[in-house]
Design an enzyme around this catalytic site. Structure first.
Site, mmCIF file in Angstrom:
data_model
loop_
_atom_site.group_PDB
_atom_site.id
_atom_site.type_symbol
_atom_site.label_atom_id
_atom_site.label_comp_id
_atom_site.label_asym_id
_atom_site.label_seq_id
_atom_site.Cartn_x
_atom_site.Cartn_y
_atom_site.Cartn_z
ATOM 1 N N CYS A 91 1.134 -1.162 0.077
ATOM 2 C CA CYS A 91 0.161 0.073 -0.310
ATOM 3 C C CYS A 91 1.030 1.034 0.313
ATOM 4 O O CYS A 91 1.960 1.302 -0.815
ATOM 5 C CB CYS A 91 -0.596 -0.301 1.245
ATOM 6 S SG CYS A 91 -0.162 0.093 2.540
ATOM 7 N N ARG A 96 -2.304 -0.973 5.368
ATOM 8 C CA ARG A 96 -3.316 -1.593 4.803
ATOM 9 C C ARG A 96 -2.993 -2.493 3.919
ATOM 10 O O ARG A 96 -3.611 -3.492 3.995
ATOM 11 C CB ARG A 96 -3.930 -0.736 4.152
ATOM 12 C CG ARG A 96 -4.385 1.000 4.474
ATOM 13 C CD ARG A 96 -4.436 1.658 2.849
ATOM 14 N NE ARG A 96 -3.905 2.205 2.241
ATOM 15 C CZ ARG A 96 -3.532 3.108 1.589
ATOM 16 N NH1 ARG A 96 -4.706 3.777 1.059
ATOM 17 N NH2 ARG A 96 -2.421 3.454 1.377
#
Length: 169
Positions: A91, A96
């Site tokens: 990410c 994430r």
């Protein structure tokens, strides 16, 4: 791995569509926009700090794993079949993609990894690499919420019911 240099490995970009396509991101500390060449979009939500593709923001609960797995499959991200195949999530800075990696483990996937340096590290160590080329095969992924969110409260006004097996009801 980049641009298919390692067969069987998939780079899975766990960021918003606008981040993946190089339109914009919400990081104050990352200068460049774009994606690692050859990566596939693993979804996230509408912006850097607002997710929603992996969990229901109304009730604060992870979406059924089957739904997430089907979303990834639509983007060409599938469970590795053998030791020569792998999925590497990344990410902007690692948080994430760590969530996506955990989800892959909950799905029982082996040979999955989290590139925790993500776009931040890549863009700093490869400042002249191609960043915006996007090869689209088949229908163009929508910049709007995925189809299972179309009736989700707070997004379009309705509600989505799903069972723990990931089937829409």
């Amino acid at each position: 791995v980049v641009d298919g240099q390692r067969g069987g490995a998939v780079l899975a970009d766990v960021r918003a569509w606008e981040e993946h396509t190089g339109v914009r991101h919400n990081y104050a500390f990352i200068k460049l926009k774009g994606r690692i060449p050859g990566s596939k979009w693993a979804r996230w939500g509408p912006s850097t700090y607002i997710g929603g593709d992996f969990w229901n923001t109304e009730i604060g609960r992870l979406r059924p794993l089957g739904i997430i797995e089907r979303l990834w499959a639509k983007e060409g991200i599938r469970k590795p079949k053998n030791d020569r195949e792998a999925v590497i999530f990344y990410c902007g800075s690692g948080w994430r993609s760590a969530m996506a990696w955990v989800i892959s483990k909950l799905l029982g996937w082996k040979n999955t990894y989290n590139y925790d340096g993500g776009w931040l590290e890549w863009s700093m160590t490869h400042p002249n690499a191609p960043r915006h080329k996007l090869e689209i095969v088949g229908p163009t992924p929508p910049p709007s919420p995925p189809e299972y969110l179309a009736d989700t409260p707070g997004i379009s006004g309705g509600s989505v019911r799903s069972s723990d097996d990931g089937k829409m009801r």
